[in-house]
Design a protein around this motif. Structure first.
Motif, PDB file in Angstrom:
ATOM      1  N   TYR B  43      31.510  97.175  75.392  1.00 24.16           N
ATOM      2  CA  TYR B  43      32.387  97.096  76.577  1.00 24.16           C
ATOM      3  C   TYR B  43      32.171  98.258  77.539  1.00 24.16           C
ATOM      4  CZ  TYR B  43      34.877  93.026  74.861  1.00 24.16           C
ATOM      5  OH  TYR B  43      35.190  91.753  74.444  1.00 24.16           O
ATOM      6  N   SER B  44      31.920  99.460  77.017  1.00 20.81           N
ATOM      7  CA  SER B  44      31.695 100.589  77.932  1.00 20.81           C
ATOM      8  C   SER B  44      30.428 100.341  78.760  1.00 20.81           C
ATOM      9  CB  SER B  44      31.611 101.901  77.166  1.00 20.81           C
ATOM     10  OG  SER B  44      30.529 101.889  76.270  1.00 20.81           O
ATOM     11  N   LYS B  45      29.402  99.785  78.136  1.00 16.90           N
ATOM     12  CA  LYS B  45      28.161  99.491  78.855  1.00 16.90           C
ATOM     13  C   LYS B  45      28.353  98.331  79.829  1.00 16.90           C
ATOM     14  CE  LYS B  45      25.115 101.483  75.463  1.00 16.90           C
ATOM     15  NZ  LYS B  45      24.378 101.298  74.233  1.00 16.90           N
ATOM     16  N   GLU B  46      29.094  97.332  79.401  1.00 11.73           N
ATOM     17  CA  GLU B  46      29.328  96.171  80.270  1.00 11.73           C
ATOM     18  C   GLU B  46      30.075  96.593  81.541  1.00 11.73           C
ATOM     19  OE1 GLU B  46      31.278  92.915  78.274  1.00 11.73           O
ATOM     20  OE2 GLU B  46      31.472  91.780  80.135  1.00 11.73           O
ATOM     21  N   VAL B  47      31.127  97.384  81.368  1.00 11.31           N
ATOM     22  CA  VAL B  47      31.921  97.820  82.531  1.00 11.31           C
ATOM     23  C   VAL B  47      31.084  98.733  83.429  1.00 11.31           C
ATOM     24  CG1 VAL B  47      33.996  99.093  83.242  1.00 11.31           C
ATOM     25  CG2 VAL B  47      34.127  97.509  81.333  1.00 11.31           C
ATOM     26  N   ALA B  48      30.300  99.634  82.824  1.00 10.14           N
ATOM     27  CA  ALA B  48      29.456 100.545  83.616  1.00 10.14           C
ATOM     28  C   ALA B  48      28.426  99.753  84.427  1.00 10.14           C
ATOM     29  CB  ALA B  48      28.751 101.545  82.703  1.00 10.14           C
ATOM     30  N   LEU B  49      27.822  98.737  83.826  1.00 14.20           N
ATOM     31  CA  LEU B  49      26.831  97.930  84.549  1.00 14.20           C
ATOM     32  C   LEU B  49      27.492  97.106  85.654  1.00 14.20           C
ATOM     33  CD1 LEU B  49      24.468  96.680  81.694  1.00 14.20           C
ATOM     34  CD2 LEU B  49      23.986  98.408  83.392  1.00 14.20           C
ATOM     35  N   LEU B  50      28.713  96.665  85.413  1.00 15.92           N
ATOM     36  CA  LEU B  50      29.443  95.927  86.467  1.00 15.92           C
ATOM     37  C   LEU B  50      29.729  96.849  87.646  1.00 15.92           C
ATOM     38  CD1 LEU B  50      31.950  93.762  84.396  1.00 15.92           C
ATOM     39  CD2 LEU B  50      30.111  92.926  85.830  1.00 15.92           C
ATOM     40  N   ILE B  51      30.122  98.078  87.353  1.00 14.88           N
ATOM     41  CA  ILE B  51      30.393  99.051  88.425  1.00 14.88           C
ATOM     42  C   ILE B  51      29.098  99.339  89.196  1.00 14.88           C
ATOM     43  CG2 ILE B  51      31.128 101.431  88.927  1.00 14.88           C
ATOM     44  CD1 ILE B  51      33.022 101.194  86.485  1.00 14.88           C
ATOM     45  N   ASP B  52      27.982  99.468  88.464  1.00 17.55           N
ATOM     46  CA  ASP B  52      26.694  99.734  89.114  1.00 17.55           C
ATOM     47  C   ASP B  52      26.315  98.630  90.099  1.00 17.55           C
ATOM     48  OD1 ASP B  52      26.119 102.189  88.027  1.00 17.55           O
ATOM     49  OD2 ASP B  52      25.033 101.398  86.303  1.00 17.55           O
TER      50      ASP B  52
END
Lengths: 177, 134
Positions: B43-52
């Motif tokens: 989830y931390s990676k998913e949210v970070a990639l969405l923000i990117d």
């Protein structure tokens, strides 16, 4: 006599059956640990997103970023100086000695056939750049790179080839290494 | 007659042990997939990639239902699961641990909050709203 032999055979099959179950269980546990023990490696997607982000900043919807070229078609050095701000990028890290996990490089060449470098921008951790040209055994511990190339046409009609190289390291977050 | 009964007991034990083995294996597989660190990492990676990949004005909804059930189990309020500080997304599903991931997009995450259903309860979705940094 026959029933005695059958009974022995049944017990023997049961022992072998449970031996097989144990082998299967150990195999499943090892495979599951190998799969879930490794964190998700998203560096390739991340470097592609970074390259796309920069490409959109430079050339979006058939229009060159107005801050990149002056009215007479000359590349503006202040765009390079404020590249991070202009393209909404922020590579700041937590901790004093934490290396920046990103590197971005943009090169502009004039003409379609004559690739003469006319302008360049680079930001981030340049030490990650060599990782893109190494072919080592364990590639997991190297940074992931994405290279994108496209042509852009300025308002004056001049065509430039744009090469973008984006690099993302983040080895500890994405591998077991 | 007594022999038949003996065979039946042996068969029952054999079947019970097999079922027990399969059950343990399935529980192990489910627990591994829904482990705290696996979910926090994902989830931390998913949210970070969405923000990117976000642009100002966008509103994104992230399905975090499996994270919600784990957070509930560990007594972590769902509205405290995702936190964004500086250029880092942190996902916390356990009081003793959390996972952070950095993003590069210099965008203002103007809101990150869990969605509620008509009865006011969290439905397992997180909303991320973006605006331009001033």
């Amino acid at each position: 006599m026959i029933s005695k032999i059958n009974k022995k055979g049944d017990k023997l099959i049961s022992v072998y059956w449970f031996a097989i179950l144990v082998i299967v269980a150990v195999g499943v546990v090892l495979m599951v640990n190998a799969f879930y023990g490794n964190p998700y490696d998203v560096r390739q997607i991340e470097s592609e997103t970074l390259a796309d982000h920069v490409a959109n900043c430079i050339y979006y919807g058939g229009q060159v970023n107005p801050s990149l070229l002056s009215a007479d078609g000359v590349f503006r050095p202040d765009f390079r100086d404020n590249f991070m701000h202009m393209c909404f990028l922020n590579f700041s890290v937590e901790g004093e000695f934490t290396p920046v996990p990103y590197y971005i490089e943009v090169n502009f060449s004039s003409g379609i056939n004559d690739f003469k470098n006319v302008f360049g921008i680079s930001e981030g951790n340049i030490n990650l750049r060599p990782d893109c040209y190494i072919s080592a055994g364990n590639m997991q511990n190297l940074a992931k790179c994405t290279q994108k190339e496209f042509f852009m046409k300025s308002s004056s009609g001049k065509v430039y080839a744009v090469k973008i190289l984006s690099v993302v390291s983040k080895v500890t977050e994405n591998t077991n290494g | 007659m007594p022999k038949r009964g003996e065979i039946l007991v042996e068969n029952i034990i054999f079947i019970v042990l097999n079922v027990l083995f399969l059950t343990i294996l399935i529980i192990f597989l489910i627990n591994q997939g829904n482990g705290v660190s696996t979910l926090e990492d994902a989830y931390s990676k998913e949210v970070a990639l969405l923000i990117d990949s976000a642009r100002p004005g966008m509103i994104m909804t992230v399905n975090m239902q499996s994270a919600m059930s784990v957070a509930d189990k560990n007594n972590i309020p769902f509205d405290k699961v995702v936190s964004i500080k500086g250029q880092y997304v942190t996902v916390t599903l356990d009081a003793n641990q959390s996972k952070s991931y950095q993003f590069f997009n210099d965008i203002n995450v103007s809101g990150h909050y869990p969605e509620r259903d008509s009865s006011g309860k969290f439905d397992g979705f997180y909303i991320l709203a973006f605006s331009k940094k001033t």
